[in-house]
Design an enzyme around this catalytic site. Structure first.
Site, short mmCIF file in Angstrom:
data_model
loop_
_atom_site.label_atom_id
_atom_site.label_comp_id
_atom_site.label_asym_id
_atom_site.label_seq_id
_atom_site.Cartn_x
_atom_site.Cartn_y
_atom_site.Cartn_z
N PRO A 2 0.84 -1.21 0.00
CA PRO A 2 0.00 0.00 0.00
C PRO A 2 0.87 1.26 0.00
CG PRO A 2 -0.68 -1.53 1.74
CD PRO A 2 0.60 -2.05 1.18
N GLU A 3 0.52 2.19 -0.86
CA GLU A 3 1.22 3.48 -0.92
C GLU A 3 0.24 4.56 -0.46
OE1 GLU A 3 3.37 3.98 -4.66
OE2 GLU A 3 3.53 1.82 -4.89
N LYS A 60 2.99 6.90 4.15
CA LYS A 60 2.30 5.61 4.14
C LYS A 60 1.87 5.15 5.53
CE LYS A 60 5.40 4.07 0.42
NZ LYS A 60 6.38 3.03 0.05
N HIS A 95 -5.22 -14.38 10.15
CA HIS A 95 -4.13 -13.42 10.30
C HIS A 95 -4.59 -12.09 10.92
CE1 HIS A 95 -1.95 -16.25 7.84
NE2 HIS A 95 -2.84 -16.12 6.87
N ARG A 114 1.50 -11.40 6.02
CA ARG A 114 2.96 -11.49 5.95
C ARG A 114 3.66 -10.83 7.14
NH1 ARG A 114 4.55 -10.13 -0.17
NH2 ARG A 114 6.57 -10.82 0.59
N ARG A 158 21.56 15.24 -6.51
CA ARG A 158 21.68 13.81 -6.23
C ARG A 158 21.99 13.02 -7.51
NH1 ARG A 158 21.08 12.52 -0.58
NH2 ARG A 158 20.24 14.45 0.29
N ARG A 269 13.87 -3.56 -7.62
CA ARG A 269 12.49 -3.53 -8.12
C ARG A 269 12.53 -3.35 -9.62
NH1 ARG A 269 9.88 -1.45 -3.49
NH2 ARG A 269 7.86 -1.96 -4.36
#
Ligand SMILES: [Zn+2]
Length: 279
Positions: A2-3, A60, A95, A114, A158, A269
Site C-alpha cells: 500500500p502506498e 504511508k 491473520h 505477511r 543527487r 524492483r
C-alpha cells in the site's frame, strides 16, 4: 505494498467511524505485529480507556490520535489491512493480529498475512503535527507538495535515479513503486535519470503529475494488483490499476504513443516506463 492513495482511502473510510470512540479493549494475537513495543500488556493497558480523537496520515503511515500524550502509528507494510467491523460477532479473517474493541461493540482489526506491518505508540505532537516517530519522513507527497520548492530541494544535487529518490521516504513520503512509475510517465521523465539532472520545468511537471495521479488514485480507491492484498477499510479492492499507463504493463503498448512499455531493474524492483514518452 500500500502506498499513499491506499493508506488515504483506509484513513478516510475509518476516520468517521472511530472518531470520538473510546477503546474499551485491545487484543494482541501476535507480538510481531507490535514488535516495537516492549510488551503487549503495556500496549494494551496504555490504549484501554483512551478516546480516538481522529485518524491521520503521514506518507504511508496511519496515525490514530488519542486523547492523551500518545498516538498510535500503524504501518500496513506489504500486506496489512485495517478493517472496520460494525458487528464484533462477525468472523475475524485469518491473520487478524490486533483488535481494538470500541465502545458500542465495534471493532478495528489489523490483519496482516505477511506481518511486515506493525503498530506502535509514539509521542504525539501537541500542535497536532507529526508524532516524533515520523519526524524523519520527508514532505508528504499529497499534503506538502502543493508548492514546487520542497520537491526541488529533495531532487537537487543527487546522482541517484530520480525514481529511487522519489521512493526514498526521507525525501518524499508516501510514494512507492506503483505511483513513481505513473507519476514519472505523466511527467515525461525517464526513471533512470540522475535526480540532480531534472530541470526546473521537469520538477514542476513531476509535482503537477504527483497531484493528479494521487488524486485520481484516491478517487478510484487505490490500486489492488494481482500480487498485492490491498483492500479498503471495508475489505473491498481498489480500481486504479485499471488506469495504470505503465506500471506492471511491460510488453504492452503505451496508451499514448503505442510504443512497447519497457521494464528496467532498479534497486531490487522493476521500473516500468515508455521510451517514447519519457526521456
Ligand atoms: Zn508512450
Amino acid at each position: 505494498m500500500p502506498e499513499l492513495p491506499e493508506v488515504e482511502v483506509v484513513r478516510s473510510d475509518l476516520d468517521p467511524l472511530v472518531r470520538e470512540r473510546v477503546i474499551t479493549r485491545v487484543e494482541v494475537g501476535r507480538d510481531r505485529a507490535i514488535r516495537r513495543e516492549a510488551d503487549a500488556d503495556a500496549f494494551r493497558a496504555a490504549l484501554a480507556g483512551r478516546a480516538v480523537t481522529g485518524l491521520g496520515r503521514v506518507g504511508k503511515f496511519l496515525v490514530a490520535h488519542l486523547d492523551g500524550p500518545e498516538a498510535v502509528v500503524v504501518h500496513l507494510g506489504m500486506s496489512g489491512q485495517l478493517l472496520f467491523a460494525a458487528d464484533a460477532a462477525a468472523a475475524r479473517p485469518p491473520h487478524t493480529h490486533v483488535v481494538w474493541t470500541l465502545d458500542g461493540g465495534r471493532e478495528v482489526r489489523f490483519v496482516d498475512p505477511r506481518t511486515f506491518g506493525q503498530m506502535f505508540r509514539a509521542r504525539a505532537d501537541a500542535g497536532g503535527g507529526r508524532p516524533d516517530a515520523l519526524a524523519h519522513l520527508g514532505p508528504d507527497a499529497r499534503d506538502d507538495l502543493r508548492d514546487v520548492e520542497p520537491l526541488a530541494r529533495a531532487l537537487a544535487g543527487r546522482q541517484i535515479a530520480v525514481k529511487l529518490r522519489l521512493m526514498d521516504q526521507t525525501a518524499v513520503a508516501g510514494l512507492g513503486n506503483i505511483y513513481t512509475d505513473e507519476i514519472l510517465y505523466r511527467a515525461g521523465v525517464a526513471p533512470a535519470r540522475a535526480s540532480g539532472t531534472v530541470t526546473d520545468d521537469e520538477v514542476a511537471a513531476i509535482a503537477a503529475a504527483t497531484a493528479v495521479v494521487l488524486s485520481d488514485a484516491i478517487a478510484a480507491r487505490g490500486s489492488s494488483l494481482a500480487d498485492a492484498q490491498y483492500v479498503d477499510g471495508f475489505g473491498r479492492p481498489g480500481r486504479y490499476q485499471e488506469q495504470h499507463a505503465v506500471h506492471a504493463r511491460a510488453g504492452l503498448p503505451c496508451p499514448r504513443c503505442g510504443r512497447t512499455v519497457a521494464r528496467l531493474k532498479m534497486g531490487g524492483r522493476f521500473a516500468s516506463w515508455c521510451p517514447g514518452c519519457q526521456s
